[in-house]
Design a protein around this motif. Sequence first.
Motif, PDB file in Angstrom:
ATOM      1  N   ILE A 125      -8.662   5.604   3.502  1.00 14.30           N
ATOM      2  CA  ILE A 125      -8.474   4.571   2.477  1.00 14.30           C
ATOM      3  C   ILE A 125      -7.322   3.659   2.884  1.00 14.30           C
ATOM      4  O   ILE A 125      -7.425   2.426   2.796  1.00 14.30           O
ATOM      5  CB  ILE A 125      -8.200   5.212   1.098  1.00 14.30           C
ATOM      6  CG1 ILE A 125      -9.466   5.873   0.554  1.00 14.30           C
ATOM      7  CG2 ILE A 125      -7.690   4.167   0.104  1.00 14.30           C
ATOM      8  CD1 ILE A 125      -9.234   6.711  -0.691  1.00 14.30           C
TER       9      ILE A 125
ATOM     10  N   ILE B 251       0.847  -1.201   0.000  1.00 13.32           N
ATOM     11  CA  ILE B 251       0.000   0.000   0.000  1.00 13.32           C
ATOM     12  C   ILE B 251       0.878   1.247   0.000  1.00 13.32           C
ATOM     13  O   ILE B 251       0.642   2.207  -0.741  1.00 13.32           O
ATOM     14  CB  ILE B 251      -0.937  -0.008   1.227  1.00 13.32           C
ATOM     15  CG1 ILE B 251      -1.757  -1.307   1.258  1.00 13.32           C
ATOM     16  CG2 ILE B 251      -1.849   1.202   1.219  1.00 13.32           C
ATOM     17  CD1 ILE B 251      -2.524  -1.532   2.538  1.00 13.32           C
TER      18      ILE B 251
ATOM     19  N   LEU C  47      -7.679  -0.323   3.703  1.00 17.87           N
ATOM     20  CA  LEU C  47      -6.888  -1.293   2.936  1.00 17.87           C
ATOM     21  C   LEU C  47      -5.947  -2.065   3.854  1.00 17.87           C
ATOM     22  O   LEU C  47      -5.739  -3.275   3.677  1.00 17.87           O
ATOM     23  CB  LEU C  47      -6.087  -0.576   1.849  1.00 17.87           C
ATOM     24  CG  LEU C  47      -6.891  -0.032   0.671  1.00 17.87           C
ATOM     25  CD1 LEU C  47      -6.009   0.838  -0.216  1.00 17.87           C
ATOM     26  CD2 LEU C  47      -7.490  -1.152  -0.149  1.00 17.87           C
TER      27      LEU C  47
ATOM     28  N   ALA D 255      -5.785  -6.005   4.241  1.00 19.26           N
ATOM     29  CA  ALA D 255      -4.553  -6.703   3.892  1.00 19.26           C
ATOM     30  C   ALA D 255      -4.023  -7.519   5.077  1.00 19.26           C
ATOM     31  O   ALA D 255      -3.482  -8.616   4.895  1.00 19.26           O
ATOM     32  CB  ALA D 255      -3.491  -5.704   3.417  1.00 19.26           C
TER      33      ALA D 255
END
Lengths: 258, 65
Positions: free
Chosen positions: A214, A98, A218, A222
């Motif tokens: 965001i 990321i 994420l 993950a």
Amino acid sequence: MTPFTRLANPSIFLALSRRAQPFVAAGAACAFALGLYLALFIAPPDYQQGDSVRIMFVHVPSAWLAMFCYGVMAISALGTLIWKHPLADVSAKAAAPIGAAFTFLALITGSIWGKPMWGTWWEWDARMTSVLVLFIMYLGLIALWRAIEDPIRAGRIAAILILVGFINIPIIKFSVDWWNTLHQPASVIRLGGPTIHSSLLWPLVVMAVAFTLIFLSLHLSAMRAEIYRRRVRTAQLLRAASGPGRSPLAPFSREAVP
Amino acid sequence: MTHVGYVAAAYCLTFAVIGGLIAWVVADGTLQRRKLRVLEAEGVGRRSDRQGATDAAARTGEPGP
């Protein structure tokens, strides 16, 4: 048992994150929608940059998140090496791709902004070079995790490298002060306060919040995937160790190994 | 001075990268959960699941796994 200790149990983390994830994702979507509206329709053109200033509303949050993500990885690395928290290396490994994506976005959007403003796609100035180094570090860490089969061992080695590489974060931040760079000095996070007008500052802040949410959403997803990946690996090792025609649940004895 | 093309390129790239990230994370999680379900269906359970079944069997007097 402290909340921090409770989260050391992957099953508890999975249950909590499953409940939190929809709210974080919804918050991210709302903030992103609001930020886009402010950035594209409400923020006025800059008196010098014109509409190119709107690129800042994605470039600056991407750059902030690139460094923030590495900070999260550094804290996770401390958790791995000092407290041996079971989910610390899960967190670091989940964050790396990321962070690499946000760093890539910062580099490319900065380049797109630089062409009309500076007349060049790229210059080897201190800020841009140090962010490129950060991107290469992210890729190197991802490659390291993939290269070592045992995730625990990989996590410890990666944790050391993450902490060594953390020196790059203050270099990125203060490069525009320490060296005579093409990249402009800090306009928002500075001692004297922001120097940009509120009509541009608020869309930037909203977009930064959106990008952060965001990232959080994420990162949670993950981490969940990484926990499942490790469970799959353990189960596959158990199945392989049990051999054909033998229940994986049966007691394991050295004599049974061919 | 508008440079609309550059702005559009930057935002399209942003959507592509963030969209790609979301797709990758969701796909990875789905794949791992599917693999785990297949393994559990083959009878490869977690130690805590086996311990839970053993405890339940001990309480009811039934044979454990």
